[in-house]
Design a protein around this motif. Structure first.
Motif, PDB file in Angstrom:
ATOM      1  N   LEU A 155      16.766  19.551  27.022  1.00  0.00           N
ATOM      2  CA  LEU A 155      17.996  20.482  27.697  1.00  0.00           C
ATOM      3  C   LEU A 155      18.525  20.087  28.824  1.00  0.00           C
ATOM      4  CD1 LEU A 155      16.044  23.938  27.084  1.00  0.00           C
ATOM      5  CD2 LEU A 155      18.404  23.330  26.599  1.00  0.00           C
ATOM      6  N   ALA A 156      17.749  19.211  29.638  1.00  0.00           N
ATOM      7  CA  ALA A 156      17.991  18.696  31.202  1.00  0.00           C
ATOM      8  C   ALA A 156      19.163  17.582  30.609  1.00  0.00           C
ATOM      9  CB  ALA A 156      16.741  18.381  31.758  1.00  0.00           C
ATOM     10  N   LYS A 157      18.985  16.956  29.818  1.00  0.00           N
ATOM     11  CA  LYS A 157      19.761  15.432  29.561  1.00  0.00           C
ATOM     12  C   LYS A 157      20.875  15.970  28.669  1.00  0.00           C
ATOM     13  CE  LYS A 157      16.408  11.989  30.622  1.00  0.00           C
ATOM     14  NZ  LYS A 157      17.272  11.230  31.557  1.00  0.00           N
ATOM     15  N   LEU A 158      20.704  16.938  27.820  1.00  0.00           N
ATOM     16  CA  LEU A 158      22.005  16.943  26.731  1.00  0.00           C
ATOM     17  C   LEU A 158      22.552  18.367  26.712  1.00  0.00           C
ATOM     18  CD1 LEU A 158      19.702  15.730  23.924  1.00  0.00           C
ATOM     19  CD2 LEU A 158      21.483  14.187  24.962  1.00  0.00           C
ATOM     20  N   GLY A 159      21.782  19.291  27.232  1.00  0.00           N
ATOM     21  CA  GLY A 159      22.455  20.722  27.144  1.00  0.00           C
ATOM     22  C   GLY A 159      23.641  20.883  28.134  1.00  0.00           C
ATOM     23  N   THR A 160      24.539  21.709  27.666  1.00  0.00           N
ATOM     24  CA  THR A 160      25.848  22.114  28.427  1.00  0.00           C
ATOM     25  C   THR A 160      25.134  23.172  29.624  1.00  0.00           C
ATOM     26  OG1 THR A 160      25.998  24.292  27.153  1.00  0.00           O
ATOM     27  CG2 THR A 160      26.959  22.250  26.221  1.00  0.00           C
ATOM     28  N   PRO A 161      26.250  23.212  30.658  1.00  0.00           N
ATOM     29  CA  PRO A 161      25.669  24.139  31.624  1.00  0.00           C
ATOM     30  C   PRO A 161      25.457  25.639  31.213  1.00  0.00           C
ATOM     31  CG  PRO A 161      27.697  23.015  32.387  1.00  0.00           C
ATOM     32  CD  PRO A 161      27.438  22.535  30.969  1.00  0.00           C
TER      33      PRO A 161
ATOM     34  N   ALA B 152      21.672  27.220  31.852  1.00  0.00           N
ATOM     35  CA  ALA B 152      21.385  28.558  32.596  1.00  0.00           C
ATOM     36  C   ALA B 152      20.586  29.640  31.585  1.00  0.00           C
ATOM     37  CB  ALA B 152      22.801  28.986  32.773  1.00  0.00           C
ATOM     38  N   ARG B 153      21.109  29.591  30.176  1.00  0.00           N
ATOM     39  CA  ARG B 153      20.195  30.297  29.354  1.00  0.00           C
ATOM     40  C   ARG B 153      18.835  30.000  29.313  1.00  0.00           C
ATOM     41  NH1 ARG B 153      22.343  31.859  23.109  1.00  0.00           N
ATOM     42  NH2 ARG B 153      20.634  33.439  22.890  1.00  0.00           N
ATOM     43  N   TRP B 154      18.432  28.947  28.881  1.00  0.00           N
ATOM     44  CA  TRP B 154      17.254  28.721  28.497  1.00  0.00           C
ATOM     45  C   TRP B 154      16.466  27.521  29.447  1.00  0.00           C
ATOM     46  CZ3 TRP B 154      20.857  27.958  24.057  1.00  0.00           C
ATOM     47  CH2 TRP B 154      20.753  28.996  23.071  1.00  0.00           C
ATOM     48  N   LEU B 155      16.767  26.697  30.237  1.00  0.00           N
ATOM     49  CA  LEU B 155      16.173  25.803  30.843  1.00  0.00           C
ATOM     50  C   LEU B 155      15.362  26.572  32.026  1.00  0.00           C
ATOM     51  CD1 LEU B 155      15.222  22.832  31.373  1.00  0.00           C
ATOM     52  CD2 LEU B 155      17.067  22.464  32.704  1.00  0.00           C
TER      53      LEU B 155
ATOM     54  N   PHE C 217      19.966  21.562  17.144  1.00  0.00           N
ATOM     55  CA  PHE C 217      20.331  22.660  17.334  1.00  0.00           C
ATOM     56  C   PHE C 217      19.239  23.540  17.893  1.00  0.00           C
ATOM     57  CE2 PHE C 217      22.166  21.151  13.369  1.00  0.00           C
ATOM     58  CZ  PHE C 217      23.488  21.602  13.274  1.00  0.00           C
ATOM     59  N   LEU C 218      19.897  24.328  18.899  1.00  0.00           N
ATOM     60  CA  LEU C 218      19.069  25.383  19.682  1.00  0.00           C
ATOM     61  C   LEU C 218      18.863  26.647  18.791  1.00  0.00           C
ATOM     62  CD1 LEU C 218      20.291  24.660  23.137  1.00  0.00           C
ATOM     63  CD2 LEU C 218      18.308  24.400  22.544  1.00  0.00           C
ATOM     64  N   VAL C 219      17.712  26.950  18.389  1.00  0.00           N
ATOM     65  CA  VAL C 219      17.362  28.101  17.444  1.00  0.00           C
ATOM     66  C   VAL C 219      16.625  29.211  18.274  1.00  0.00           C
ATOM     67  CG1 VAL C 219      16.286  29.102  15.363  1.00  0.00           C
ATOM     68  CG2 VAL C 219      17.244  26.629  15.417  1.00  0.00           C
ATOM     69  N   ASP C 220      17.327  30.333  18.282  1.00  0.00           N
ATOM     70  CA  ASP C 220      16.874  31.600  19.028  1.00  0.00           C
ATOM     71  C   ASP C 220      16.510  32.560  17.951  1.00  0.00           C
ATOM     72  OD1 ASP C 220      16.519  34.200  20.110  1.00  0.00           O
ATOM     73  OD2 ASP C 220      17.825  34.102  21.623  1.00  0.00           O
TER      74      ASP C 220
ATOM     75  N   ASN D 197      25.252  26.476  20.016  1.00  0.00           N
ATOM     76  CA  ASN D 197      23.859  26.329  20.001  1.00  0.00           C
ATOM     77  C   ASN D 197      23.420  24.911  19.555  1.00  0.00           C
ATOM     78  OD1 ASN D 197      23.516  28.754  20.782  1.00  0.00           O
ATOM     79  ND2 ASN D 197      21.820  29.198  19.495  1.00  0.00           N
ATOM     80  N   VAL D 198      24.650  24.001  19.322  1.00  0.00           N
ATOM     81  CA  VAL D 198      24.523  22.524  19.291  1.00  0.00           C
ATOM     82  C   VAL D 198      24.056  21.959  20.466  1.00  0.00           C
ATOM     83  CG1 VAL D 198      25.615  20.445  18.480  1.00  0.00           C
ATOM     84  CG2 VAL D 198      26.109  22.452  17.265  1.00  0.00           C
ATOM     85  N   LEU D 199      22.809  21.214  20.339  1.00  0.00           N
ATOM     86  CA  LEU D 199      22.690  20.394  21.710  1.00  0.00           C
ATOM     87  C   LEU D 199      22.728  19.071  21.652  1.00  0.00           C
ATOM     88  CD1 LEU D 199      20.654  20.456  24.060  1.00  0.00           C
ATOM     89  CD2 LEU D 199      18.718  20.101  22.744  1.00  0.00           C
ATOM     90  N   GLY D 200      23.821  18.634  22.505  1.00  0.00           N
ATOM     91  CA  GLY D 200      24.162  17.256  22.529  1.00  0.00           C
ATOM     92  C   GLY D 200      25.384  17.065  21.496  1.00  0.00           C
ATOM     93  N   GLU D 201      25.770  15.907  20.998  1.00  0.00           N
ATOM     94  CA  GLU D 201      26.842  15.973  19.821  1.00  0.00           C
ATOM     95  C   GLU D 201      26.485  15.841  18.622  1.00  0.00           C
ATOM     96  OE1 GLU D 201      30.131  15.323  21.217  1.00  0.00           O
ATOM     97  OE2 GLU D 201      29.428  15.553  23.282  1.00  0.00           O
ATOM     98  N   VAL D 202      27.349  16.337  17.571  1.00  0.00           N
ATOM     99  CA  VAL D 202      27.141  16.691  16.504  1.00  0.00           C
ATOM    100  C   VAL D 202      27.066  15.125  15.819  1.00  0.00           C
ATOM    101  CG1 VAL D 202      28.136  16.837  14.153  1.00  0.00           C
ATOM    102  CG2 VAL D 202      28.304  18.581  15.943  1.00  0.00           C
ATOM    103  N   GLY D 203      25.876  14.743  15.074  1.00  0.00           N
ATOM    104  CA  GLY D 203      25.534  13.433  14.653  1.00  0.00           C
ATOM    105  C   GLY D 203      24.872  12.591  15.560  1.00  0.00           C
ATOM    106  N   GLU D 204      24.511  13.102  16.680  1.00  0.00           N
ATOM    107  CA  GLU D 204      23.937  12.151  17.666  1.00  0.00           C
ATOM    108  C   GLU D 204      22.210  12.528  17.641  1.00  0.00           C
ATOM    109  OE1 GLU D 204      25.012   9.304  19.200  1.00  0.00           O
ATOM    110  OE2 GLU D 204      26.798   9.844  18.006  1.00  0.00           O
ATOM    111  N   GLY D 205      21.733  13.202  16.629  1.00  0.00           N
ATOM    112  CA  GLY D 205      20.488  13.547  16.630  1.00  0.00           C
ATOM    113  C   GLY D 205      19.245  12.584  16.761  1.00  0.00           C
ATOM    114  N   LEU D 206      19.620  11.678  16.088  1.00  0.00           N
ATOM    115  CA  LEU D 206      18.440  10.502  16.297  1.00  0.00           C
ATOM    116  C   LEU D 206      18.543   9.962  17.563  1.00  0.00           C
ATOM    117  CD1 LEU D 206      18.905   8.425  12.868  1.00  0.00           C
ATOM    118  CD2 LEU D 206      17.040   9.796  13.700  1.00  0.00           C
ATOM    119  N   ARG D 207      19.635   9.853  18.112  1.00  0.00           N
ATOM    120  CA  ARG D 207      19.776   9.273  19.589  1.00  0.00           C
ATOM    121  C   ARG D 207      19.070  10.212  20.576  1.00  0.00           C
ATOM    122  NH1 ARG D 207      25.427   6.879  21.324  1.00  0.00           N
ATOM    123  NH2 ARG D 207      24.850   5.946  19.520  1.00  0.00           N
ATOM    124  N   ASN D 208      19.306  11.489  20.450  1.00  0.00           N
ATOM    125  CA  ASN D 208      18.851  12.721  21.072  1.00  0.00           C
ATOM    126  C   ASN D 208      17.064  12.439  20.920  1.00  0.00           C
ATOM    127  OD1 ASN D 208      21.418  13.432  21.649  1.00  0.00           O
ATOM    128  ND2 ASN D 208      21.245  15.240  20.239  1.00  0.00           N
TER     129      ASN D 208
END
Length: 399
Positions: free
Chosen positions: A105-111, A115-118, A192-195, A230-241
Motif C-alpha cells: 500500500l505504501a509503495k503502490l497505493g494511490t493517496p 487514506a482509506r486503508w494504510l 486488487f484491494l478487496v473489501d 481498488n486496483v493496486l498499482g498498474e494493471v498487468g504489473e502484479g508480478l512486479r508488485n
C-alpha cells in the motif's frame, strides 16, 4: 551452572536498537507469552496485539515517518521479527502478512487508497490477507488461474485461492488475479484491494498442523465484483508488485526462524541442566552435550546469515541471493534445532503443556511459505551461476 549463550553478548546492535529489543522482549515475556497456550488451544489469535505492538515498530516501523513509520532499518525490523518468532509463530506470521500489505500500500497505493486503508492498517485496526497461492499454483505464480475481467469501471473476479492466512476473517485483502479485457484479451497479473463489505466471496477455514492461531483459509470468487478504484498499482504489473515484497517477506520468515530456534535452544539448555537421570543432570552425558552443541552451531550460523541479508537490503541491494539463502538456511536449521530440543526433552516434549511441541510444528511449517526450500535453492543457483533452472535451456523447445 552453565548459561545459554545469547547474541546479547555481541549482538552488533546500536544502543537504540538494543534498548528497543529489550523493551519488546519484556513486553512479549510478560504480556504475550503467558497467554499463547490458551489462544493456541482455542485456535484463535489475540487481535489486540497489533495495536499494542505498533509503538515498538513491529507494524510498519520500516516505513518513513511521512507514511506512518519510524524509518526502521531492515536490521532493526529483522530484530523485531526474531523476537516475535521467539515468542509465538502465529504472531510473527500475522505481523508478516500485515507488514507485507502495508509495504504494498505504501509503495503502490494511490493517496485515496492509502487514506482509506494504510492508516487504519498501521493502527492495528484491520485484519488483512494477501491472496497469491491457488490450489494448483503455488511456486508457479505466473500460471495462476484466478481471472479478473473488466466490466465497465469494475472488475469481476473468478477463481480460488488456498492457504491464505486469515482470509476468512479479514477486513481487507490484496488479491492477485490475471486481468482480462472486455474483449477477452488476456493481460498480466494485477493486484486488487478487496473489501468484503463491498465485494462478496466465499471463505472457509482450513485446519492445519501449523500456526493454529491463524485462520488459514480457502477463498472462492464467483462473479465477485471489485471496483476499478481498488486496483493496486498498474494493471498487468502484479508480478512486479509481488517482487516489492519478496526480499522483505523472506527476511521476516528467516528472522522468525532464528527467534524460534533461539527459544528452542534456550528451553533445551535449561531442561538439560535441570533434568536428572541415573543420579546426574542429563547435560553431563555426552550425547546430550552433542545435541546442545549442534543446536548452538546452527543458531549462531543462522544468525549470521540473517544479518547478512538485512545488511544487503539496508545497503539498497535487491538482496535476492542473501534473502533466499537466509530463508532456506534459517528455516531448515530452525526445524532441526526444534527436533533436537524435543529429543532433549524426551517424552514430555510431546506435551502441549510445553512450547516445544508448538515450536516443532511451526518451524516445520516455515520451510514452505514465501517460496519453498526447493524454489529457494533454484533462486540461489540462478544467482550464483547466472542460469535459471526454471527456464528451458537455450535452444530447447519451451514447454
Amino acid at each position: 551452572m552453565g548459561e545459554a549463550l545469547s547474541e546479547d553478548d555481541d549482538d552488533g546492535l546500536d544502543p537504540g536498537l538494543r534498548t528497543l529489543r529489550d523493551a519488546v522482549r519484556r513486553f512479549l515475556a510478560t504480556e504475550v507469552d503467558p497467554t499463547v497456550a490458551d489462544f493456541e488451544r482455542c485456535g484463535e489469535f489475540d487481535w489486540t496485539l497489533p495495536a499494542r505492538l505498533r509503538d515498538f515498530g513491529m507494524l510498519g516501523g520500516f516505513l518513513p515517518e511521512s507514511q506512518g513509520g519510524v524509518g526502521l532499518s531492515h536490521a532493526g525490523f529483522a530484530m523485531l521479527m526474531e523476537e516475535a518468532g521467539a515468542c509465538w509463530g502465529s504472531l510473527r506470521a500475522t505481523l508478516n502478512t500485515m507488514n507485507m500489505a502495508a509495504l504494498m500500500l505504501a509503495k503502490l497505493g494511490t493517496p485515496a487508497q492509502q487514506a482509506r486503508w494504510l492508516a487504519p492498517l498501521l493502527a492495528g485496526e484491520l485484519k488483512v490477507w494477501v491472496g497469491i497461492t491457488e490450489p494448483d499454483h503455488g511456486s508457479d505464480v505466473a500460471s495462476m488461474r484466478t481471472r479478473a475481467t473488466r466490466r465497465g469501471n469494475d472488475w469481476v473476479i473468478d477463481g480460488r485461492k488456498l492457504w491464505i492466512t486469515n482470509g476468512a476473517i479479514g477486513d481487507l485483502g490484496i488479491l492477485m488475479a490475471r486481468a482480462v479485457g472486455e474483449d477477452g484479451a488476456p493481460g498480466g497479473i494485477t493486484a486488487f484491494l478487496v473489501d468484503p463489505t463491498e465485494s462478496r466471496f466465499e471463505a472457509r477455514r482450513v485446519h492445519t498442523m501449523v500456526l493454529k492461531a491463524t485462520v488459514t483459509s480457502e477463498l472462492t470468487f464467483d462473479g465477485t465484483v471489485v471496483p476499478g478504484a481498488n486496483v493496486l498499482g498498474e494493471v498487468g504489473e502484479g508480478l512486479r508488485n509481488i517482487l516489492v515484497t519478496l526480499g522483505f517477506g523472506r527476511l521476516s520468515v528467516a528472522a522468525g526462524a532464528v527467534g524460534a530456534m533461539r527459544r528452542a535452544y534456550e528451553l533445551a539448555h535449561a531442561y538439560a541442566l535441570q533434568r536428572t537421570q541415573f543420579g546426574a543432570p542429563i547435560a553431563q552425558y555426552q550425547l546430550v552435550q552433542q545435541m546442545i552443541v549442534e543446536m548452538h552451531l546452527k543458531l549462531e550460523s543462522s544468525r549470521q546469515m540473517l544479518r547478512r541479508a538485512a545488511r544487503a537490503l539496508d545497503a539498497g541491494k535487491a538482496g535476492r541471493l542473501e534473502c533466499s539463502a537466509a530463508k532456506l538456511f534459517c528455516t531448515r536449521a530452525a526445524h532441526e534445532v526444534a527436533n533436537l530440543a524435543l529429543q532433549v526433552h524426551g517424552g514430555i516434549g510431546y506435551s502441549e503443556d510445553l512450547p516445544i511441541e508448538r515450536i516443532f510444528r511451526d518451524t516445520r511449517g516455515a520451510i514452505i511459505p514465501e517460496g519453498t526450500a526447493e524454489i529457494q535453492t533454484l533462486i540461489i543457483g540462478r544467482e550464483l551461476l547466472g542460469l535459471s533452472a526454471l527456464e528451458p535451456p537455450r535452444g530447447a523447445p519451451s514447454r
